[in-house]
Design an enzyme around this catalytic site. Structure first.
Site, PDB file in Angstrom:
ATOM      1  N   GLY A  34       0.830  -1.191   0.000  1.00 54.35           N
ATOM      2  CA  GLY A  34       0.000   0.000   0.000  1.00 54.35           C
ATOM      3  C   GLY A  34       0.870   1.248   0.000  1.00 54.35           C
ATOM      4  N   LYS A  35       0.536   2.230   0.862  1.00 54.96           N
ATOM      5  CA  LYS A  35       1.276   3.487   0.880  1.00 54.96           C
ATOM      6  C   LYS A  35       1.632   3.888   2.309  1.00 54.96           C
ATOM      7  CE  LYS A  35      -0.773   5.331  -3.369  1.00 54.96           C
ATOM      8  NZ  LYS A  35      -1.527   6.443  -3.994  1.00 54.96           N
ATOM      9  N   VAL A  36       2.687   4.733   2.410  1.00 52.79           N
ATOM     10  CA  VAL A  36       3.094   5.289   3.701  1.00 52.79           C
ATOM     11  C   VAL A  36       2.865   6.795   3.667  1.00 52.79           C
ATOM     12  CG1 VAL A  36       4.984   5.607   5.339  1.00 52.79           C
ATOM     13  CG2 VAL A  36       4.825   3.482   4.024  1.00 52.79           C
ATOM     14  N   LYS A  52       1.189   3.647   7.848  1.00 59.54           N
ATOM     15  CA  LYS A  52       1.356   2.629   6.810  1.00 59.54           C
ATOM     16  C   LYS A  52      -0.017   2.007   6.541  1.00 59.54           C
ATOM     17  CE  LYS A  52       4.094  -1.560   5.863  1.00 59.54           C
ATOM     18  NZ  LYS A  52       5.117  -2.469   6.440  1.00 59.54           N
ATOM     19  N   ASP A  84      13.105  -9.944   6.968  1.00 62.12           N
ATOM     20  CA  ASP A  84      13.159  -8.975   5.871  1.00 62.12           C
ATOM     21  C   ASP A  84      14.089  -7.822   6.231  1.00 62.12           C
ATOM     22  OD1 ASP A  84      12.608  -7.863   3.423  1.00 62.12           O
ATOM     23  OD2 ASP A  84      10.692  -6.978   4.013  1.00 62.12           O
TER      24      ASP A  84
END
Length: 748
Positions: A387-389, A402, A500
């Site tokens: 998605g987007k921050v 987030k 990660d």
């Protein structure tokens, strides 16, 4: 080179004819490999051991048969060498000649008494070997009546030679074996309940072979193996669309179900491995479902073969409708139906997502439940696959938001990642981990995680986009902060593996202190080797080899490997394997054991830390407590070196700082040093500073000048990537920024 005169001259002076080199090869092994008959004769006549063994127990006869050197084989056989001599895993010279297709050598071995029924440790006969590769001529030779071969003989997996031919799609070989062995071969099942027809449908190599087998007995189309699966199940599982269509046209029953038996539950078809000449090949890897009573349609769904699932879903059995022709669908896949995802899998995922979200709502403290409307001035600052921050303001504090998309992406749910990240972040409290403020859980369209805003951005952006200059001590402090954050995660009562860790997920404050972020791929570790780890989470470029190679039993040491790459990237100011695509970089590290270079710019002590961190054996990598200790020592040494160098510049080095302050307009007293004084100090120090600078730059750039003028740029290298992501041509060399202060004697 095969110069027999030189060999004879050496033999006059040499008493060690069977001296071994690499791989325990003797001189006779090498001459047999190269096919030099005269050299072989000279060595044998001089007394070389004609049955000497190398590292894999191959004799010279094995080597000559493997490489097809007929004259050498003929000579060795004339010397009375054992024609049935066994290698380390039971392979005979006849096995090797058969699998390599050396017809004349097979003839010679048979004439000298080679036994055609001799089996290696996997139970494979020369008949299995030649059929595996499709050597039809050798097959006919081995099946001649005088050799009394047995087409029904099976290896340890109960595979007959006909199974081998069908898995690999060798039509003529299969026809010959059936002619020789009879139709009873069609009923032979291997260890996993597969007949020859099953094998042909699993391999999917030759549709004509499947058609031929069906013509032998139409009833075989619905033959059910030991677990109930039919040839249609096999074709559906492996995605062979044309074979599925052919089976349906021959009356395959789509309603027959596979089931589990207590003695075969959860097994996998092990690959057919051939240890001959260190070669391995796989004829299939069929998964037996853990669900009872599964149709071929369900097997197609589970494997994601939506085109096959679409065919089966809309297939009309002949005779059910008057206007239905037997092969209506055979016109191809250009139908009005569209591939659809498995409804069962989607339903299970949706139910699990609802359970996860409801659980989070119940366990998350009330003050951590946020509403997206409460956050002011949302400004998009980043985006990703999740998605987007956004940057915003909450309770008079700058925060990062987030936002997740509530959808399915390639079978991996963003909701699942969202729930995992909330559950992990909600349990953490460390100055080296990004601080969790709350989460928006009530509306799936507004799922979001709110954390503190870290103004310095990511380490990746700092190094590779902004290209900011960072001194070495600060770099070490960043690395120590990250190591402390990872140590905190790994030493919790219920440890957490990040999975990660990369420079994108290391955030820097305005003071260049680091925080670990992004826990969407993280997991709570219930034991030292997690049983149900998913495959290939995170960014491929920083991925540990054991994760990339599809292993699901990896430990927290995978984070240590990723940290090692981040540390190298931080100190080198270079992206690891920048010239490769991420998947190619991961493959290079996993299969070729490649690592970023160390010899160009790193002191030995730093190289040692890096080599330990990215060791190919996870158990050999240090834990983060050890890494922190070593980094702190390195940081202290670097500070001492820097201070020592400043001390050697000039007795009046403090005046240099005053001069620099003057140039920057920040004199502590608020007044400027007179220009004349500054000029005097500058001229007095210029000789020393210039000398040091020249010497340091020459040392740091040693060996790199030629590279900068003759080697291609990253952009040029990327233009030469092949289909697998590897650069064709010269190996790439790194332009590593020199950041370390070297130990030097003071200039007098």
């Amino acid at each position: 080179m095969g110069d027999v005169e030189v060999v004879r001259l050496l033999l006059e002076k040499c008493n060690h004819l069977d001296h071994t080199g690499a791989g325990s090869l003797t001189g006779l092994h090498v001459s047999c490999l190269a096919g030099h008959l005269e050299v072989t004769q000279a060595l044998a006549q001089r007394g070389a051991n004609i049955e000497a063994r190398d590292a894999v127990s191959f004799s010279p006869l094995h080597v000559a048969c493997l490489f097809g050197n007929e004259s050498v084989v003929e000579y060795l056989l004339s010397r009375g060498v054992d024609v049935n001599i066994a290698g380390s895993v039971g392979e005979r010279p006849l096995h090797l000649a058969a699998i390599r297709g050396h017809y004349k050598i097979v003839q010679m071995l048979l004439k000298k008494g080679a036994r055609v029924r001799q089996q290696d440790e996997e139970g494979n006969t020369p008949l299995h070997c030649c059929v595996k590769i499709g050597h039809f001529g050798i097959l006919n030779l081995l099946l001649q009546p005088q050799y009394r071969n047995d087409a029904h003989i099976a290896n340890i997996y109960l595979d007959t030679p006909l199974h081998m031919a069908c898995y690999e799609g060798w039509f003529e070989c299969a026809k010959t074996l059936l002619t020789y062995g009879g139709s009873s071969l069609l009923l032979k099942e291997n260890l996993w309940g597969e007949t020859a027809l099953h094998a042909a449908c699993t391999g999917g190599q030759c549709i004509d072979l499947v058609d031929y087998l069906l013509s032998q007995d139409a009833a075989f189309v619905n033959y059910q193996g030991v677990d109930g699966h039919t040839p249609l199940h096999s074709a559906c599982h492996h995605g062979h669309t044309r074979i599925v269509q052919l089976l349906l046209s021959h009356g395959a029953d789509t309603n027959l179900t596979a089931h589990n038996r207590p003695d075969t539950n959860n097994h996998h078809h092990r690959p057919y491995t051939r240890l001959i000449a260190n070669q391995r090949s796989h004829h299939h890897d069929k998964k037996v479902s853990t669900q009872d009573e599964q149709t071929a349609l369900m097997w197609a769904y589970e494997q994601g073969h939506d085109d096959i699932a679409n065919i089966l879903k809309h297939y009309r059995r002949p005779g059910l409708y008057e206007d239905c022709a037997r092969g209506d669908y055979l016109a191809g896949l250009d139908t009005s139906y569209f591939p659809i995802p498995s409804p069962l899998g989607k339903l299970r995922t949706m139910m699990q997502e609802k359970i996860d979200v409801l659980y989070l709502r119940s366990v998350l403290p009330p003050h951590l439940h946020l509403n997206l409307a409460e956050i002011e001035n949302l400004e998009n600052i980043n985006s990703g696959s999740f998605g987007k921050v956004y940057k915003g303001r909450y309770n008079d504090k700058i925060v990062a938001v987030k936002r997740y998309r509530a959808n399915m992406l390639y079978g991996k749910s963003d909701v699942e990642m969202f729930c995992r990240e909330v559950s992990v972040l909600g349990s953490l409290d460390s100055p080296y981990i990004v601080k969790f403020i709350g989460a928006c859980l009530h509306d799936p369209s507004q799922f979001a995680i709110v954390t503190e805003f870290v103004p310095g951005g990511s380490l990746f952006s700092t190094l590779h986009e902004q290209k900011r200059s960072i001194d070495t001590v600060t770099r070490f402090n960043i690395a120590i902060d990250v190591a402390r954050g990872m140590y905190y995660l790994h030493t919790l009562p219920q440890p957490i593996i990040h999975r990660d860790l990369n420079s994108h997920n290391i955030l820097l404050s305005s003071e260049c202190r680091a925080r670990v972020a992004d826990f969407g791929e993280s997991r709570f570790v219930r034991n030292i080797f997690e049983e149900n780890m998913t495959k290939q989470p995170g960014n491929l470029r920083w991925m540990a080899p054991e994760v990339f190679t599809q292993c699901t039993r990896y430990s927290i040491k995978a984070d240590v490997f990723s940290f090692g790459l981040c540390l190298w990237e931080l100190l080198a100011s270079e992206l690891p394997f920048a010239h490769l695509k991420p998947a190619a970089a991961a493959a290079d590290m996993a299969y070729r054991h490649s690592r970023p270079p160390l010899e160009m710019a790193f002191p030995v002590e730093v190289s040692v830390v890096l080599e330990k961190a990215w060791h190919k054996i996870p158990e050999q990598r240090p834990n983060f407590a050890e890494i922190i200790d070593e980094l702190e020592i390195l940081c202290a040494n670097q500070k001492a070196c820097k201070e020592g160098e400043n001390d050697h510049l000039h007795p009046h080095h403090h005046h240099l700082h005053a001069c620099i302050s003057t140039c920057n307009g920040d004199s502590p007293s608020g007044s400027c040093t007179p220009p004349e004084a500054a000029q005097h100090i500058s001229s007095e120090l210029s000789g020393h500073v210039s000398a040091l600078r020249n010497r340091w730059e020459q040392e740091a750039s040693r060996g790199q000048t030629a590279f900068k003028s003759s080697h291609p740029t990253i952009e040029e290298l990327r233009s030469r990537l092949n289909n697998n992501g590897y650069v064709e041509g010269n190996m790439y060399q790194y332009r590593i920024a020199p950041v370390f202060v070297r130990h030097r004697k003071p200039l007098l």
